[in-house]
Scaffold this motif. Structure first.
Motif, PDB file in Angstrom:
ATOM      1  N   THR A   4       0.836  -1.197   0.000  1.00 34.35           N
ATOM      2  CA  THR A   4       0.000   0.000   0.000  1.00 34.35           C
ATOM      3  C   THR A   4       0.870   1.245   0.000  1.00 34.35           C
ATOM      4  O   THR A   4       1.758   1.393   0.843  1.00 34.35           O
ATOM      5  N   SER A   7      -3.405   5.411   1.693  1.00 32.98           N
ATOM      6  CA  SER A   7      -4.732   4.951   2.106  1.00 32.98           C
ATOM      7  C   SER A   7      -5.440   6.069   2.859  1.00 32.98           C
ATOM      8  O   SER A   7      -4.820   6.789   3.651  1.00 32.98           O
ATOM      9  N   GLU A   9      -9.641   7.273   4.347  1.00 38.03           N
ATOM     10  CA  GLU A   9     -11.078   7.066   4.445  1.00 38.03           C
ATOM     11  C   GLU A   9     -11.808   8.156   3.673  1.00 38.03           C
ATOM     12  O   GLU A   9     -11.406   9.322   3.662  1.00 38.03           O
ATOM     13  N   HIS A  15     -13.348   3.879   0.769  1.00 31.11           N
ATOM     14  CA  HIS A  15     -11.927   3.890   1.111  1.00 31.11           C
ATOM     15  C   HIS A  15     -11.114   4.080  -0.156  1.00 31.11           C
ATOM     16  O   HIS A  15     -11.392   3.458  -1.182  1.00 31.11           O
ATOM     17  N   LEU A  16     -10.122   4.951  -0.087  1.00 31.01           N
ATOM     18  CA  LEU A  16      -9.214   5.175  -1.203  1.00 31.01           C
ATOM     19  C   LEU A  16      -7.881   4.519  -0.893  1.00 31.01           C
ATOM     20  O   LEU A  16      -7.241   4.836   0.111  1.00 31.01           O
ATOM     21  N   THR A  17      -7.467   3.604  -1.756  1.00 29.48           N
ATOM     22  CA  THR A  17      -6.209   2.900  -1.559  1.00 29.48           C
ATOM     23  C   THR A  17      -5.427   2.879  -2.861  1.00 29.48           C
ATOM     24  O   THR A  17      -5.953   2.513  -3.911  1.00 29.48           O
ATOM     25  N   GLN A  19      -2.110   1.133  -4.488  1.00 27.43           N
ATOM     26  CA  GLN A  19      -1.221   0.004  -4.245  1.00 27.43           C
ATOM     27  C   GLN A  19      -0.201  -0.136  -5.368  1.00 27.43           C
ATOM     28  O   GLN A  19      -0.390   0.382  -6.472  1.00 27.43           O
ATOM     29  N   LEU A 113      -2.022  12.629  -1.199  1.00 30.28           N
ATOM     30  CA  LEU A 113      -1.890  11.472  -2.097  1.00 30.28           C
ATOM     31  C   LEU A 113      -0.685  11.674  -3.024  1.00 30.28           C
ATOM     32  O   LEU A 113       0.166  10.789  -3.171  1.00 30.28           O
TER      33      LEU A 113
END
Length: 313
Positions: A4, A7, A9, A15-17, A19, A113
């Motif tokens: 990850t 990440s 909320e 949820h924003l992830t 990877q 991000l």
């Protein structure tokens, strides 16, 4: 190994992830064992050509880990919300992520991000940032380089199996892009433009995967096979002709994308569907390579229809 990168909320229990797939080779080449290559795509959610590259590259590497030395990080979806909703920008925030770098770890969500992505990629020996065109235009595989970074990037750009390398004047380059930021931080980063928006062109993807493996081999990281294409043409802004519509209507191409054209050759026509008349015949102003061609047929005055790389290059 799936790791990850970022990440957070989101509202309504979402949820924003972000990877990445970190593939660590089992090879023992002393030159390549400590090196890292980063492959990034999905910065714009409507550019999907890189999705196939991420899949096919991971598949080939996982099939022969003993041929890989060092580490290859694959970031298939830097803007997963955009990919899920087929939007160029980050949904809900209406932000073009590639105008946000280097970001701010203490800023808004898109800024944090961007900062996390930059920090995670920084330090790679080479990064490849894969983009596609929009839904309106189809592009041949190409690399676009800021002239400030040309001396560093031109020696490695031909390895990616593209048809040409387009060196842009620094005045046209935005400093808030992923590639500009990484290059400024010392991570050599190549920007690839290929195909068309919202589509996957598999032969372009296959070519680029071979090019990435070719690049890895040059770094001492890959001992396996790959296809090597002929050296690309290197061009600068002055060697490119832009063809724009002078009338609105439906563009009907007559020349084939990716082929040589001669001065005066018909590239296509613009048709008025109401009157049944041809409102414009578009011809090549110069001889050269038709590397951009209109994909979406509806045009308005000023719409870009084609780009030609002039023969003298």
């Amino acid at each position: 190994m799936i790791e990850t990168v970022f990440s957070a909320e989101l509202p309504v229990s979402e949820h924003l992830t972000i990877q990445k797939n970190r593939i660590v080779g089992l090879g023992h080449d002393k030159k390549g064992s400590g090196r890292r290559l980063a492959i990034i795509t999905g910065v714009h959610g409507d550019e999907l050509e890189g999705q196939y590259v991420a899949f096919e590259l991971a598949r080939r590497l996982k099939a022969s880990p003993e041929l890989l030395s060092g580490t290859i990080d694959i970031y298939p979806a830097v803007n997963p919300l955009g990919i899920n909703s087929i939007e160029r920008s980050v949904p809900m925030f209406d932000v073009d992520l590639n105008r946000t770098f280097p970001g701010d770890e203490h800023g808004e969500l898109t800024e944090t991000l961007a900062a996390a992505v930059i920090d995670n990629i920084s330090g790679a020996d080479v990064a490849v940032d894969i983009h596609a065109s929009n839904i309106f235009l189809r592009e041949m595989p190409q690399i676009r380089i800021n002239e400030i970074s040309a001396d560093t990037l031109l020696p490695i750009a031909p390895l990616l199996n593209v048809d040409y390398v387009w060196v842009h004047a620094s005045s046209t380059v935005l400093e808030s892009t992923l590639a500009y930021t990484l290059n400024e931080r010392g991570t050599r980063t190549l920007v690839v433009e290929t195909g068309v928006g919202m589509r996957i062109t598999r032969d372009y993807g296959e070519r680029l995967v071979d090019g990435i493996l070719r690049l890895a081999a040059s770094l001492g990281m890959w001992a396996g096979r790959f296809r090597a294409y002929r050296a690309p043409i290197v061009s600068r802004d002055g060697a490119v002709s832009y063809l724009n519509a002078e009338a609105g209507g439906i563009f009907l191409p007559e020349a084939e994308h990716g082929t040589p054209v001669i001065a005066g050759q018909r590239i296509g026509i613009i048709a008025d569907t109401l009157t049944g008349e041809v409102t414009q015949t578009i011809t090549a102003p110069t001889s050269g390579l038709l590397f951009t061609l209109r994909e979406y047929p509806v045009v308005y005055p000023g719409s870009l229809v084609a780009r030609i790389l002039e023969d003298e290059q």
